[in-house]
Design an enzyme around this catalytic site. Structure first.
Site, PDB file in Angstrom:
ATOM      1  N   GLY A 151       0.734  -1.234   0.106  1.00  0.00           N
ATOM      2  CA  GLY A 151      -0.010  -0.203   0.075  1.00  0.00           C
ATOM      3  C   GLY A 151       0.765   1.265  -0.083  1.00  0.00           C
ATOM      4  N   CYS A 160       1.364   2.304   3.422  1.00  0.00           N
ATOM      5  CA  CYS A 160       1.687   1.259   4.454  1.00  0.00           C
ATOM      6  C   CYS A 160       3.320   1.040   4.807  1.00  0.00           C
ATOM      7  CB  CYS A 160       1.353   0.052   3.568  1.00  0.00           C
ATOM      8  SG  CYS A 160       1.891  -1.636   4.270  1.00  0.00           S
TER       9      CYS A 160
HETATM   10  P1  5GP Z   1      -2.900   1.701  -2.151  1.00  0.00           P
HETATM   11  O1  5GP Z   1      -3.934   1.600  -3.258  1.00  0.00           O
HETATM   12  O2  5GP Z   1      -3.038   2.993  -1.622  1.00  0.00           O
HETATM   13  O3  5GP Z   1      -1.565   1.389  -2.569  1.00  0.00           O
HETATM   14  O4  5GP Z   1      -3.286   0.519  -1.153  1.00  0.00           O
HETATM   15  C1  5GP Z   1      -4.483   0.523  -0.347  1.00  0.00           C
HETATM   16  C2  5GP Z   1      -4.483  -0.564   0.730  1.00  0.00           C
HETATM   17  O5  5GP Z   1      -3.523  -0.230   1.566  1.00  0.00           O
HETATM   18  C3  5GP Z   1      -5.566  -0.751   1.581  1.00  0.00           C
HETATM   19  O6  5GP Z   1      -6.651  -1.222   1.040  1.00  0.00           O
HETATM   20  C4  5GP Z   1      -5.171  -1.503   2.775  1.00  0.00           C
HETATM   21  O7  5GP Z   1      -5.142  -3.035   2.349  1.00  0.00           O
HETATM   22  C5  5GP Z   1      -3.635  -0.981   2.738  1.00  0.00           C
HETATM   23  N1  5GP Z   1      -3.320  -0.196   3.856  1.00  0.00           N
HETATM   24  C6  5GP Z   1      -4.231   0.863   4.167  1.00  0.00           C
HETATM   25  N2  5GP Z   1      -3.692   1.645   5.363  1.00  0.00           N
HETATM   26  C7  5GP Z   1      -2.587   0.769   5.801  1.00  0.00           C
HETATM   27  C8  5GP Z   1      -1.706   0.673   6.919  1.00  0.00           C
HETATM   28  O8  5GP Z   1      -1.770   1.635   7.816  1.00  0.00           O
HETATM   29  N3  5GP Z   1      -0.858  -0.210   7.060  1.00  0.00           N
HETATM   30  C9  5GP Z   1      -0.908  -1.047   6.182  1.00  0.00           C
HETATM   31  N4  5GP Z   1       0.210  -2.015   6.335  1.00  0.00           N
HETATM   32  N5  5GP Z   1      -1.662  -1.311   4.875  1.00  0.00           N
HETATM   33  C10 5GP Z   1      -2.372  -0.312   4.923  1.00  0.00           C
END
Ligand code: 5GP
Length: 371
Positions: free
Chosen positions: A192, A195
């Site tokens: 993410g 993340c």
């Molecule tokens: P993006 O599309 O922004 O790359 O990823 C979104 C995903 O990141 C979310 O659906 C969720 O699975 C993950 N995610 C969201 N917040 C967090 C966080 O604080 N920590 C982690 N490890 N993953 C997150």
């Protein structure tokens, strides 16, 4: 200790090779898919892109905007039952999906989450017949034995609900979750945009390979997967579908829009331009706050702080304000449609069958400044 030396790929490590195509225009590509589920008896038809259940992105406003494109939203889990009741009574947009049809209700796995889930199911009993109810059971680490047992329990109690459960990154756990009652397994640990799990724990799995391996395992059991996290441009969304993802979940790509929650920050700065009176012109830039659900920001907001025994595994960023999400989703769908025309796929469903990935060496990425 063991070392797995097989190469695993992220979206940035591959490109999709073009193939002979008879399609004349991207408008000929059918972006809707119709799904059957391994457990829930219903079918669902729509565009399988899902806004992430983050409190900044998974909002009612987002659900309305995406439903107009027949795409889906996983609502964040901090809404209360009366909020849901109001939302599901709203009308469906013209040509779009009704709020029931494209929306996941999200839950963790605490006792109070399970209680809330039962209340949502009571509310759902009043929905127009035939419309499936989607739930998203979400934990940072889908590998705990307790998680699979809770999925099993919920499946026993609610045989007709569509259950999406995760997150995992390997075939054997995908199979276990499907056998426990999940219809869709959410795939992704660490990719993410906000993340920090990989940095904080060293745990993770390159996302494209995770999607390919989990999709293969799920499809063998007639189950489905949702590629969650790590898409930064429309081409990544195409690569996820091409790798076998049935659904793709997006956080960062949908952040920063009018439909999002979170603080809006205005920054003023002096330019070198002068106005008629010879004074330096002041300009404004707008930013939206976007943060991970296990970031310090989220934990302070929803739980009053970070518990002593844990570290935050998410970060907070400020991203430039991007206006209504309609333009962004149109752009994403346009990109995926175009991928389909390059490989001669008449529908999104055909994309993975018609895909050959070519690997791009890290060196080339570095030469061209791609990350
Ligand atoms: P993006 O599309 O922004 O790359 O990823 C979104 C995903 O990141 C979310 O659906 C969720 O699975 C993950 N995610 C969201 N917040 C967090 C966080 O604080 N920590 C982690 N490890 N993953 C997150």
């Amino acid at each position: 200790m063991r070392i797995d030396t097989e190469v695993k790929l992220d979206y940035k490590n591959v490109l999709i090779r073009p193939k002979r195509s008879y399609l004349l225009s991207r408008s000929e590509v059918d972006m809707e898919r119709e799904f059957r589920f391994p457990h829930a008896p219903n079918t669902w038809k729509g565009v399988p892109i899902i806004a992430a259940n983050m409190d900044t992105v998974g909002t009612f406003e987002m659900a309305h905007a995406l439903a107009a494109h027949k795409a889906m939203t996983a609502l964040h889990k901090f809404y209360r039952l009366p909020d849901y009741e109001k939302f599901v009574k709203q009308d469906k947009p013209e040509n779009g999906l009704s709020p029931w049809q494209g929306t996941f209700f999200s839950f963790g796995i605490t006792d109070s989450d399970v209680e809330k889930l039962n209340d949502v199911m009571k509310m759902a009993a009043q929905r127009p017949t035939g419309e499936p109810v989607f739930i998203c059971l979400d934990v940072a680490n889908g590998y705990s034995e307790r998680f699979a047992r809770i999925v099993e329990r919920i499946r026993k109690q609610h045989s007709d609900v569509v259950i999406m459960a995760g997150n995992v990154v390997t075939g054997e756990m995908t199979e276990e979750l499907i056998l426990s009652g999940a219809d869709i397994v959410k795939v992704g640990i660490g990719p993410g945009s906000v993340c920090t799990t990989r940095k904080m724990t060293g745990v993770g799995f390159p996302q494209l390979s995770a999607v390919i391996e989990c999709a293969d395992a799920a499809h063998g059991l007639k189950g489905l997967v949702c590629a969650d996290g790590g898409c930064t441009v429309p081409g990544d969304v195409s690569k996820a579908f091409a790798g076998g993802a049935d659904f793709v979940m997006l956080g960062g790509m949908l952040a920063g829009h009018d439909e999002c929650n979170g603080q809006v920050i205005t920054r003023r700065y002096l330019t070198n331009e002068l106005d008629e009176q010879g004074k330096q012109i002041i300009r404004e830039d707008k930013f939206h706050e976007f943060y991970g659900m296990s970031s310090e920001t989220a934990m302070h907001k929803h739980y009053g702080g970070v518990a002593k025994y844990r570290a935050s595994e998410g970060k907070r960023v400020e991203i430039p304000y991007r206006g209504p999400v309609n333009d962004t989703i149109t752009e994403i769908l346009g990109g995926v449609r175009s991928t389909c025309t390059y490989v001669g796929a008449q529908s999104l469903k055909e994309l993975s069958k018609r895909t050959t990935f070519v690997t791009v060496s890290q060196q080339i990425n570095e030469v061209f400044g791609k990350s």
